[in-house]
Design an enzyme around this catalytic site. Structure first.
Site, mmCIF file in Angstrom:
data_model
loop_
_atom_site.group_PDB
_atom_site.id
_atom_site.type_symbol
_atom_site.label_atom_id
_atom_site.label_comp_id
_atom_site.label_asym_id
_atom_site.label_seq_id
_atom_site.Cartn_x
_atom_site.Cartn_y
_atom_site.Cartn_z
ATOM 1 C CD GLU A 301 -2.983 -1.162 2.249
ATOM 2 O OE1 GLU A 301 -3.950 -1.769 2.018
ATOM 3 O OE2 GLU A 301 -2.605 -0.838 3.450
ATOM 4 C CG ASP A 380 -7.679 -5.575 5.059
ATOM 5 O OD1 ASP A 380 -7.312 -5.598 6.228
ATOM 6 O OD2 ASP A 380 -7.901 -4.363 4.530
ATOM 7 C CD GLU A 408 -10.293 -1.566 7.613
ATOM 8 O OE1 GLU A 408 -9.841 -0.908 6.518
ATOM 9 O OE2 GLU A 408 -9.393 -2.012 8.267
#
Length: 694
Positions: A301, A380, A408
């Site tokens: 990332e 993730d 998240e």
């Protein structure tokens, strides 16, 4: 109505409020009046343990106990004696009969009651054990457990039990859903760290022993934390956590030698770079002698890493490990490494493969103070994904499993989603890496491969909201994570019950309702969001709310590969990405073969027609419709159950949760309408029950 005094205020005390029995006529027996605490040792952590006993007993009894250094002060009244073996507290020695339990851990503890001495004794090999033992005794008192004939020995299963803060120095928190940082504001560490100390109490109370205090995405400002300018303030934070037997870590920027060091490279094999990191380590340990080490995210990332220089992750982590080794420091190197983008026309590129493909060739090359941190799933932190096949695939390397307490992808603490059942499934999963019994928990704790270091890490879910987690019931995830990291054998049910009793008091109707809501919540959230393991159907920037084709992983906006003919990702060896072959033995076979693949992961491993029949006998498309309609009703049911508790709870606490549950029920309707409409249009197959879905 119970005679337990309800927790006051806004939830700030979390599970450490210890509600006091209102009278001896309570349906629950009053706490035995332990008037004295006998403690001879003066070290900092033992002092913290004694202070916690005083604080807890004061709340439970309504008056503070006397603290004394010798048993004479107890005057034959019920007392609590605390001390390490041979630490100068004869009452501890007497209660344990001169033959203390062999704890084989500096963090283990023993608790024994003695009617003859009118005493409960807490003993340990080291002060950290006394602190954990003190909190365990308070947990027993707070849940109304019987104290007669206590004889408890406990030690942590995992050596490293870590929290990762994703706090930024500007005061924001990446993937934070409970307000601003308690550590930082305006690009500096806060002057008032009282809230950090209160947080340290919470972490120690559930047995956590390590924390990284800044975000793994380390940018220019945060890089300064390892400089002489900022280290005095970092040391202030470390001083607080040290009192609670918690070691402090920092996330570092791999390119720091260039960003703040004036070098023109961060090549891990460059002698000048290696020397620069050695100098930084010496400076850090001069300021913080018990500094834990570095947490590193590299080559993922857009974060810098060794790939820039044609080096690999062993080169990068070992360079840092050499700098920290003289001081006993650790390098915790995250395996969240991928740089692929998915074009919907490309059915072979697969981000799920990345961690395994990157790290298995490096097994055995990492230094002894390097620990690889592996996310629990290959993607993730989705609501449902398989266990990462990298766990157990690197037997010659230290490894820890990473969870995310912050929700998240599971409702961002606006929705109730108790994650302990999910984590239990991960820890109990048999990887078969050394045959049957090769569970994730045995790999994480180091026992399967005889590794000295191992454990569990998790992304924190707290901020500066008055109740810490935004949603009061989300505190159960932080509590549950700590308890599970200490003892993975605890059940999700027992952990939920403990938390509910400690938070709301041992009132049966309240505890029963809260536990039922917690234990149902994961399946409820899954039912109205991501079906059958497909995941990712969220808005790309903030990861909240339904957006079926929105996720940024996909170059062209789709992850699930839904078309007019079917849905799902083909990860088989025969026709797909080959990801299924990363598993061992019968696990690989089970995921590879359509007929044996578990329904809950079907679309993670297979692209199937909408008419494919699940093991339940329901078609895929009808399951999607049914689950989303049922999920809405179940979300409404959570609110209805909570509303039955009105009048039994502090109004402020009641209203906090009621507001969140109302919002959740409304959002579940939005998920149902968007997801069902999308797949009705894709498939052309109507809901067989005739419900309006568009």
């Amino acid at each position: 109505m119970s005679a337990i005094l309800q927790p006051k205020g806004n939830g700030y005390e979390a599970w450490l409020g210890y509600p006091r029995p209102a009278s001896a006529s309570s349906e629950h027996s009053p706490v035995t009046p332990y008037h004295s605490i006998i403690a001879a040792e003066q070290d900092e952590v033992t002092g913290t343990a004694v202070a916690e006993l005083v604080r807890g007993l004061s709340s439970l009894l309504g008056s503070a106990p006397l603290v004394a250094a010798d048993a004479l002060s107890a005057a034959n009244r019920p007392c609590i004696a605390i001390g390490t073996w041979g630490g100068g507290n004869p009452l501890v020695e007497q209660v344990f009969g001169g033959d203390p339990p062999r704890l084989a851990s500096p963090e283990g503890y023993a608790i024994r009651s003695s009617e003859a001495h009118s005493c409960i004794a807490i003993g340990a090999d080291a002060p950290a054990g006394l602190l954990y033992g003190a909190f365990h005794l308070l947990r027993l008192l707070g849940t109304g457990a019987p104290l007669e004939a206590l004889d408890i020995s406990s030690k942590p299963a995992n050596r490293l039990r870590m929290i990762n803060q994703w706090d930024n120095m500007d005061g924001t928190i990446e993937r934070g859903y409970a307000g601003a940082s308690i550590f930082y504001e305006q690009n500096r560490i806060k002057d008032d760290l009282q809230r950090v100390e209160d947080y340290a109490r919470m972490l120690a109370s559930v047995g956590l022993n390590a924390i990284s205090i800044n975000n793994v995405n380390v940018f220019a400002v945060e890089t300064r934390l390892i400089t002489a300018e900022m280290l005095p303030d970092v040391a202030r934070v470390a001083d607080i956590f040290r009192k609670y037997a918690i070691r402090s870590f920092l996330s570092i920027n791999f390119a720091a030698p260039m960003e703040i060091g004036g070098l023109d490279t961060a090549d891990p094999l460059d002698p000048a770079v290696r020397e620069w990191w050695r100098e930084r380590a010496a400076e850090i340990y001069a300021a913080i002698p018990d500094f834990g080490g570095f947490l590193v995210k590299a080559d993922s990332e857009h974060r810098p890493g060794p790939f820039t220089y044609g080096r690999d992750h062993a080169d990068g982590s070992n360079m840092l490990a050499e700098a920290l080794s003289p001081y006993g420091g650790l390098v915790i190197w995250r395996c969240f490494v991928y740089n692929c983008k998915q074009d919907w026309r490309d059915r072979k590129t697969d981000r799920a493969r990345a961690a395994y493909d990157h790290f298995t060739p490096l097994d055995g090359r990492f230094h002894d103070n390097v620990i690889l941190q592996i996310k629990n799933g290959p993607m993730d932190f989705q609501v449902r994904e398989p266990v990462s096949p990298l766990i157990g695939a690197i037997p010659a390397t230290h490894q820890v499993v990473e969870f995310q307490i912050a929700q998240e992808y599971t409702g961002q603490q606006r929705h109730l989603c108790y994650l302990v059942p999910q984590w239990k499934q991960v820890l109990d999963f048999d990887t078969l890496s050394r045959g049957e019994g090769s569970t994730v928990k045995a790999i994480a704790d180091g026992s399967l491969y005889g590794r000295a270091w191992g454990g569990i890490a998790a992304v924190s879910n707290i901020g500066d909201d008055p109740n810490w987690t935004g949603h009061l019931l989300a505190q159960a995830n932080l509590y549950g994570y700590g308890r599970l990291a200490w003892n993975p054998e605890l059940s999700a049910e027992d952990i939920a019950q403990e938390w509910a009793q400690l938070t709301f008091g041992p009132m049966e109707p309240v505890v029963e309702t809260v536990c039922r809501m917690l234990l149902d919540s994961w399946s409820i959230y899954e039912s109205y969001t991501a079906p059958l393991g497909v995941g990712w159907m969220v808005n790309p920037s903030h990861h909240y709310g339904p957006n079926v084709d929105g996720y940024e992983y996909s170059m062209w906006g789709t992850y699930h590969f839904a078309d007019c003919g079917g849905i799902g990702v083909d990860r088989t060896t025969a026709t797909g990405t080959g990801y299924a072959a990363q598993y061992n033995g019968s696990n690989a076979e089970r995921y590879e073969v359509l007929e044996s693949c578990p329904d809950e992961l079907l679309l993670f491993f297979h692209h199937v027609p909408y008419t494919h029949k699940l093991h339940s006998g329901t078609s895929v498309i009808q399951h999607i419709y049914n689950a989303h309609f049922e999920g809405v009703e179940q979300a409404r049911g959570l609110l209805a159950q909570w509303q039955e508790l009105e009048g039994r709870l502090n109004e402020q606490l009641y209203s906090q949760v009621a507001g969140r549950l109302k919002e959740q029920a409304e959002h579940a309707c939005e998920w149902r309408d968007i997801i069902n409409t999308y797949f009705w249009r894709k498939s052309g197959i109507p809901d067989e029950l005739g419900r309006v879905i568009y």
